[in-house]
Enzyme design. Structure first.
Site, mmCIF file in Angstrom:
data_model
loop_
_atom_site.group_PDB
_atom_site.id
_atom_site.type_symbol
_atom_site.label_atom_id
_atom_site.label_comp_id
_atom_site.label_asym_id
_atom_site.label_seq_id
_atom_site.Cartn_x
_atom_site.Cartn_y
_atom_site.Cartn_z
ATOM 1 N N LYS A 29 1.083 -1.304 -0.065
ATOM 2 C CA LYS A 29 0.062 -0.024 -0.130
ATOM 3 C C LYS A 29 0.836 1.373 -0.001
ATOM 4 C CE LYS A 29 -4.075 -1.422 2.382
ATOM 5 N NZ LYS A 29 -4.482 -1.635 3.821
ATOM 6 N N ASP A 256 -0.545 26.490 -21.966
ATOM 7 C CA ASP A 256 -1.931 27.051 -21.583
ATOM 8 C C ASP A 256 -1.678 28.517 -21.029
ATOM 9 O OD1 ASP A 256 -3.374 24.783 -22.378
ATOM 10 O OD2 ASP A 256 -3.404 24.235 -20.352
HETATM 11 N N1 LIG Z 1 12.149 25.069 -19.626
HETATM 12 C C1 LIG Z 1 11.630 26.352 -19.819
HETATM 13 N N2 LIG Z 1 12.172 27.384 -19.585
HETATM 14 C C2 LIG Z 1 11.678 28.545 -19.743
HETATM 15 N N3 LIG Z 1 10.565 28.769 -20.430
HETATM 16 C C3 LIG Z 1 9.852 27.761 -20.955
HETATM 17 C C4 LIG Z 1 10.472 26.396 -20.745
HETATM 18 N N4 LIG Z 1 9.395 25.545 -21.050
HETATM 19 C C5 LIG Z 1 8.123 26.367 -21.682
HETATM 20 N N5 LIG Z 1 8.641 27.677 -21.423
HETATM 21 C C6 LIG Z 1 7.786 28.681 -21.893
HETATM 22 O O1 LIG Z 1 6.412 28.249 -22.069
HETATM 23 C C7 LIG Z 1 6.318 28.418 -23.439
HETATM 24 C C8 LIG Z 1 5.304 27.299 -23.923
HETATM 25 O O2 LIG Z 1 6.195 26.160 -24.119
HETATM 26 P P1 LIG Z 1 5.951 24.797 -24.818
HETATM 27 O O3 LIG Z 1 6.615 25.440 -26.208
HETATM 28 O O4 LIG Z 1 6.903 24.012 -24.275
HETATM 29 O O5 LIG Z 1 4.747 24.757 -25.153
HETATM 30 P P2 LIG Z 1 3.571 23.146 -25.449
HETATM 31 O O6 LIG Z 1 4.678 22.431 -26.098
HETATM 32 O O7 LIG Z 1 2.533 23.823 -25.923
HETATM 33 O O8 LIG Z 1 3.507 22.888 -23.896
HETATM 34 P P3 LIG Z 1 2.227 22.240 -23.159
HETATM 35 O O9 LIG Z 1 2.965 20.806 -22.971
HETATM 36 O O10 LIG Z 1 2.019 23.033 -21.852
HETATM 37 O O11 LIG Z 1 1.283 22.185 -24.248
HETATM 38 C C9 LIG Z 1 7.424 28.827 -24.063
HETATM 39 O O12 LIG Z 1 7.206 29.586 -25.385
HETATM 40 C C10 LIG Z 1 8.410 29.320 -23.131
HETATM 41 O O13 LIG Z 1 8.137 30.671 -23.103
#
Ligand SMILES: Nc1ncnc2c1ncn2[C@@H]1O[C@H](COP(=O)(O)OP(=O)(O)OP(=O)(O)O)[C@@H](O)[C@H]1O
Ligand SMILES: [Mg+2]
Length: 310
Positions: A29, A256
């Site tokens: 558990k 999002d």
């Molecule tokens: N490791 C990171 N460091 C800094 N900023 C990040 C990082 N990961 C994501 N971001 C920020 O978040 C924004 C969106 O991330 P990403 O491109 O990963 O979107 P996504 O693939 O649509 O993500 P999700 O899985 O939430 O749908 C990026 O443009 C950036 O500004």
């Protein structure tokens, strides 16, 4: 004047349940701490992000059963206006378990239940009846909704002069582009799939986005590049914004948050240079928090200030 500035649509919300435990051991558990409940799903998260920025939106959701009731309760508590289309089937739950011994997160996602034709028509009727300046469609479709469901929403948006923002993937997104929307936010992998290639290098992103714009799929394509930031492409502009270097805890909800930041900025009549920077600021600020938590207003503001002249 439209009745609503921003409407978000979540056809497949989830009641997110998260808990901490110490040590993952088979057969035994596993004692978890008291769980936390959260309302999740693309559009709901976008509404939360807008609320974080002190803006307002109407969150349209399809929810059912006790889990659906809990989602509504949570939205009420967070002062997020919503309108629910009641479904006969139970709203899905998701489970996030964090092992404190190793600081590893395990995420369990379940498929959404199906919606009936009558419920589907009710969603469409609801959207048709809302006069919105912006409608954000985010997240996966679910059983009972055909692949052209978001395209049907795009047609309504077009007819009613509503600017539609889409954050989804696969065939559903491809269909939407046949009708054409205001803005899409694929990540680079999603963009590659959209134009039918395996992968895209940084220097190919602009051309790929332009292809979509030229075909009338979207006026604005924002391609998110994870830790590298994002680009905003229109028919005659290209703007690359690097992501600030932050102390990353969890990237859940980054996409999002980014969409929320952008639509909020659009609703405040900010220019596109500011819109993409608010998007990156909110996306990156979201990565500074654990689990499903989005971002803190002061982090987003600080990162935006830093990005202003980048
Ligand atoms: N490791 C990171 N460091 C800094 N900023 C990040 C990082 N990961 C994501 N971001 C920020 O978040 C924004 C969106 O991330 P990403 O491109 O990963 O979107 P996504 O693939 O649509 O993500 P999700 O899985 O939430 O749908 C990026 O443009 C950036 O500004
Ligand atoms: Mg995403």
């Amino acid at each position: 004047m439209k009745k609503h500035k921003i409407v978000t649509l979540t056809v497949n919300p989830a009641l997110d349940k998260s808990a901490h435990f110490s040590g993952l051991v088979p057969e035994q558990k596993i004692r978890c701490e008291a769980p936390l409940y959260d309302a999740g799903g693309g559009g709901i998260n976008v509404s939360k992000a807008i609320s974080r920025l002190e803006g307002t939106s109407l969150s349209v959701i399809a929810s059912g059963g006790p889990s659906g009731e809990m989602i509504k309760e949570i939205l009420n508590k967070e002062s997020i206006s919503f309108q629910s289309i009641e479904t006969k089937n139970l709203t899905r739950e998701s489970f996030v378990a964090v092992d404190d011994n190793t600081n590893s997160q395990y995420r369990f996602n379940f498929p959404g239940t199906s919606v009936t034709d009558a419920e589907k028509n009710e969603i469409i009727k609801t959207v048709e009846g809302l006069e919105a300046e912006f409608i954000v469609v985010s997240g996966s479709l679910r059983d009972g909704l055909s692949v052209d469901f978001y395209q049907q929403i795009a047609k309504i948006a077009k007819k009613s002069d509503t600017k539609m923002i889409v954050d989804t993937s696969g065939e559903g997104l491809k269909k939407v582009l046949e009708t054409g929307v205001y803005l899409i936010k694929p990540n680079v992998g999603e963009l590659a799939k959209l134009i039918g290639v395996e992968r895209l290098e940084m220097e190919e992103v602009n051309d790929a986005a332009k292809q979509i714009i030229e075909k009338g799929g979207a006026e604005i394509v924002v391609v998110s590049l994870g830790p590298q930031g994002a680009v905003l492409v229109t028919k005659d502009s290209y703007d690359y914004v690097p992501a600030p270097n932050v102390a990353k805890k969890s990237t859940v909800g980054a996409g999002d948050s980014m969409v929320g930041g952008m639509v909020w900025a659009l609703s405040q009549n900010k220019n596109l240079k500011e819109v993409i920077r608010w998007g990156v600021a909110c996306g990156s600020a979201a990565t500074m928090n654990e689990g499903t938590q989005l971002f803190k207003l002061e982090d987003a503001k600080r990162l935006f200030e830093w990005l202003k002249d980048k």
